[in-house]
Design an enzyme around this catalytic site. Structure first.
Site, PDB file in Angstrom:
ATOM      1  N   TYR A   1     -18.790  -9.394  -4.274  1.00  0.00           N
ATOM      2  CA  TYR A   1     -18.946  -8.388  -3.215  1.00  0.00           C
ATOM      3  C   TYR A   1     -19.508  -7.087  -3.803  1.00  0.00           C
ATOM      4  O   TYR A   1     -20.521  -6.555  -3.332  1.00  0.00           O
ATOM      5  CB  TYR A   1     -17.596  -8.139  -2.517  1.00  0.00           C
ATOM      6  CG  TYR A   1     -17.621  -6.923  -1.633  1.00  0.00           C
ATOM      7  CD1 TYR A   1     -18.526  -6.836  -0.580  1.00  0.00           C
ATOM      8  CD2 TYR A   1     -16.778  -5.843  -1.881  1.00  0.00           C
ATOM      9  CE1 TYR A   1     -18.575  -5.700   0.223  1.00  0.00           C
ATOM     10  CE2 TYR A   1     -16.821  -4.712  -1.083  1.00  0.00           C
ATOM     11  CZ  TYR A   1     -17.722  -4.644  -0.039  1.00  0.00           C
ATOM     12  OH  TYR A   1     -17.781  -3.512   0.729  1.00  0.00           O
TER      13      TYR A   1
ATOM     14  N   HIS B   1      -6.711  -6.809   5.122  1.00  0.00           N
ATOM     15  CA  HIS B   1      -6.487  -5.475   4.538  1.00  0.00           C
ATOM     16  C   HIS B   1      -5.017  -5.090   4.583  1.00  0.00           C
ATOM     17  O   HIS B   1      -4.298  -5.415   5.533  1.00  0.00           O
ATOM     18  CB  HIS B   1      -7.353  -4.437   5.248  1.00  0.00           C
ATOM     19  CG  HIS B   1      -8.811  -4.646   4.972  1.00  0.00           C
ATOM     20  ND1 HIS B   1      -9.671  -5.186   5.882  1.00  0.00           N
ATOM     21  CD2 HIS B   1      -9.534  -4.441   3.844  1.00  0.00           C
ATOM     22  CE1 HIS B   1     -10.875  -5.294   5.339  1.00  0.00           C
ATOM     23  NE2 HIS B   1     -10.814  -4.850   4.102  1.00  0.00           N
TER      24      HIS B   1
ATOM     25  N   ASP C   1      -9.170  -8.262  -8.055  1.00  0.00           N
ATOM     26  CA  ASP C   1      -8.559  -6.963  -7.746  1.00  0.00           C
ATOM     27  C   ASP C   1      -8.413  -6.092  -8.995  1.00  0.00           C
ATOM     28  O   ASP C   1      -7.623  -6.417  -9.880  1.00  0.00           O
ATOM     29  CB  ASP C   1      -7.135  -7.176  -7.186  1.00  0.00           C
ATOM     30  CG  ASP C   1      -7.115  -7.404  -5.707  1.00  0.00           C
ATOM     31  OD1 ASP C   1      -8.114  -7.086  -5.031  1.00  0.00           O
ATOM     32  OD2 ASP C   1      -6.080  -7.887  -5.208  1.00  0.00           O
TER      33      ASP C   1
HETATM   34  N1  UDP Z   1      -2.908  -6.740  -0.784  1.00  0.00           N
HETATM   35  C1  UDP Z   1      -1.680  -7.380  -0.848  1.00  0.00           C
HETATM   36  N2  UDP Z   1      -1.354  -8.248   0.148  1.00  0.00           N
HETATM   37  C2  UDP Z   1      -2.170  -8.514   1.195  1.00  0.00           C
HETATM   38  C3  UDP Z   1      -3.430  -7.836   1.267  1.00  0.00           C
HETATM   39  C4  UDP Z   1      -3.757  -6.965   0.257  1.00  0.00           C
HETATM   40  O1  UDP Z   1      -0.908  -7.171  -1.782  1.00  0.00           O
HETATM   41  O2  UDP Z   1      -1.811  -9.350   2.058  1.00  0.00           O
HETATM   42  C5  UDP Z   1      -3.278  -5.805  -1.862  1.00  0.00           C
HETATM   43  C6  UDP Z   1      -4.563  -6.183  -2.601  1.00  0.00           C
HETATM   44  O3  UDP Z   1      -4.284  -7.148  -3.603  1.00  0.00           O
HETATM   45  C7  UDP Z   1      -4.957  -4.822  -3.163  1.00  0.00           C
HETATM   46  C8  UDP Z   1      -4.509  -3.850  -2.075  1.00  0.00           C
HETATM   47  O4  UDP Z   1      -3.552  -4.553  -1.281  1.00  0.00           O
HETATM   48  O5  UDP Z   1      -4.213  -4.559  -4.330  1.00  0.00           O
HETATM   49  C9  UDP Z   1      -5.635  -3.406  -1.160  1.00  0.00           C
HETATM   50  O6  UDP Z   1      -6.298  -4.560  -0.688  1.00  0.00           O
HETATM   51  P1  UDP Z   1      -7.296  -4.526   0.542  1.00  0.00           P
HETATM   52  O7  UDP Z   1      -7.748  -5.938   0.779  1.00  0.00           O
HETATM   53  O8  UDP Z   1      -6.636  -3.816   1.681  1.00  0.00           O
HETATM   54  O9  UDP Z   1      -8.492  -3.610   0.069  1.00  0.00           O
HETATM   55  P2  UDP Z   1      -9.435  -3.677  -1.244  1.00  0.00           P
HETATM   56  O10 UDP Z   1      -8.807  -2.724  -2.238  1.00  0.00           O
HETATM   57  O11 UDP Z   1      -9.499  -5.079  -1.730  1.00  0.00           O
HETATM   58  O12 UDP Z   1     -10.738  -3.179  -0.747  1.00  0.00           O
END
Ligand code: UDP
Length: 327
Positions: free
Chosen positions: A141, A189, A283
């Site tokens: 991405y 998210h 991540d």
């Molecule tokens: N996350 C999580 N559980 C979920 C969805 C996301 O623990 O069900 C964590 C994810 O691993 C990251 C943070 O929340 O550490 C933010 O993830 P998100 O997908 O919201 O945004 P990103 O940072 O990937 O753009």
């Protein structure tokens, strides 16, 4: 002014269109509705259903009269999904970006704003990420946005297309007046999932890993209110004349995933059930912006991004729209 917006029916795109319409601009939206919603298109915008890969359609639309700029949001945007489908991300986001940039050059459109991402960076520590930090995407991405940033660099060198690459940190929240909100399907998210777990509309939240090198072991992110992001686009577009720019857009404040859960509980008064699961691939542990460059150069500043206000707006929209945009 007259602007063409791809992906204007999506989360960030729709809030940006609303901001531009309220400032008196004319907006034409192209969206294939693969992830966006017809009812997220703000009143007053003209809507065309179609894909950014459809170069014939885009050239036809852009040959119709004068355009002051293009804002390009239409893209696949899930880090985890991109790890499983890298080529789909490169094709949609990379090729989609090239098609639209190519059309802008052909039709001599002067300004271009790219919806870019903090996923360009793979920070290993808690230092704030500014525009001079090394670009090293940890996911397809991030890579797919980076190739479009590079195409814009060369489109300026060769064709004087002035561009702004806006690297969002974590976009969240909802229109303060409740007209628009966040509705992804599937929702991946963190904030909407936390709120829905609290509202018992979804199963308990699974935290993806608690063994990261952070104080509480969960990842740290910088949450920026979507309406503040929208005003950043307007401020940047207004000042985009002489040179192409890149800006990292966040608040400069990080919140751990666990802290976000506790703050939702505090702001809404509802308990949030959660458990700990495996890490999600791709991540980075910590992503926090240094937003000083955009603050200084375009005099932008966030108004709604303190974490409690942002959570309050997201919560209000989800309570008022239990089915999201699907009535
Ligand atoms: N996350 C999580 N559980 C979920 C969805 C996301 O623990 O069900 C964590 C994810 O691993 C990251 C943070 O929340 O550490 C933010 O993830 P998100 O997908 O919201 O945004 P990103 O940072 O990937 O753009």
């Amino acid at each position: 002014m007259r602007y063409f917006v791809t992906g204007g029916a999506g989360f960030v795109g729709s809030h940006v269109c609303l901001e531009f319409l309220e400032a008196g601009h004319e907006i034409v939206i192209l969206d294939d509705l693969s992830t966006g919603h017809r009812s997220a298109v703000p009143k007053g915008a003209r809507f065309i259903e179609g894909s950014v890969l459809d170069s014939e359609l885009i050239n036809k639309v852009l040959s119709d009269g004068q355009w002051d700029g293009v804002l390009h949001f239409a893209a696949l945007s899930l880090v985890g999904d991109s790890m499983r489908n890298p080529i789909e991300y490169m094709r949609n986001n990379g090729l989609g970006g090239f098609v639209i940039i190519d059309a802008c050059v052909r039709h001599e459109i002067p300004r271009f704003i790219l919806s870019s991402t903090a996923s360009l960076f793979s920070n290993m520590d808690d230092s704030l990420i500014d525009e001079n930090c090394a670009i090293d995407p940890a996911s397809p991405y991030g890579e797919s946005k980076f190739v479009v940033e590079r195409a814009l660099h060369w489109a300026d060198r060769a064709h004087s297309l002035k561009s702004a690459c806006l690297r969002y940190f974590n976009a969240a929240g909802a229109d303060p007046l409740g007209r628009l909100g966040e509705d992804h399907n599937p929702e991946t998210h963190l904030l909407p999932l936390i709120i829905d777990a609290g509202l018992k509309r979804r199963p308990p939240l699974v935290l993806f890993g608690n063994d990261y090198p952070t104080p509480d072991g969960t990842c740290i992110r910088d949450y920026i209110h979507v309406t503040d992001l929208a005003s950043a686009h307007l401020d940047v577009m207004t000042s985009l004349n002489e040179k192409s720019v890149s800006y990292n857009i966040g608040t400069g404040q990080g919140h751990s995933n666990l802290e976000l859960i506790h703050t939702v509980e505090k702001v809404t008064g509802i308990p949030v059930p959660w458990s700990v699961g495996e890490r999600r691939q791709g991540d980075p542990a910590i992503l926090i912006a240094n937003p000083e460059k955009i603050k200084k150069e375009v005099r932008w500043s966030p108004k709604y991004s303190d974490i409690e206000t942002l959570i309050k707006h997201a919560y209000q929209w989800r309570v008022a729209n239990p089915g999201g945009y699907r009535k």
